[in-house]
Write a protein that holds these residues in place. Sequence first.
Motif: not given
Length: 218
Positions: A114, A136, A154
């Motif tokens: 994250r 990303r 994702e």
Amino acid sequence: MKKSAATIIREYGPFPGAERVNGVTFDGEHVWFASGDRLNALDPASGEVVRSIEVASHAGTAFDGEFLYQIAEDVIHKIDPKSGRILSTIPAPGNGGDSGLAWAEGSLWVGQHRGRRIHQIDPETGKILRTIESNRVVTGVTWVDGQLWHGTWEGDDSDVRRIDPETGEVLERLEMPEGTGVSGLESDGADCFFCGGGASGKVRAISRPAQGKEGKGK
């Protein structure tokens, strides 16, 4: 930026007793994949798991030419693949938020999921040497021919992307089919990437693009 659909060459698994594939690495003969409580050696020719090591294996996996490295929650274990023994342990830079793992140029390269970044760390101490930002989520990391690639995942969207190791700029993207996630990434040193498939329990081999292979070796 170049963009193309990923070409899946082969799928391996799912494998008995391995509900997930977390990290993946390649020792020149076997693809090692992390499945939560063990590391498994996959023969890419036969598709069979030929050996397993009982060790916590929650995220990325790497191989330095002699030893395996495995993320286990908030630490990285150095493992002797012959005996299966843990030789040493260092802290992981993301304190449990770590994902991909690779070996290159005498360093470990650790994806922070994250945190959307990749850390170069000292394999002896865990000290962060430098950090590369990504735009990303990072789910796998590999170096090949001087190129830095990482996986993303994702929702239902996942790709393998080449980024500039200095700026983090995305140079090339290989888009995986919808619903086909990448949870670990390793090059075979030539024309193929091995990708962990997360909860699918699969390992997938995809083609590495032929163009732009100039650069220093891994």
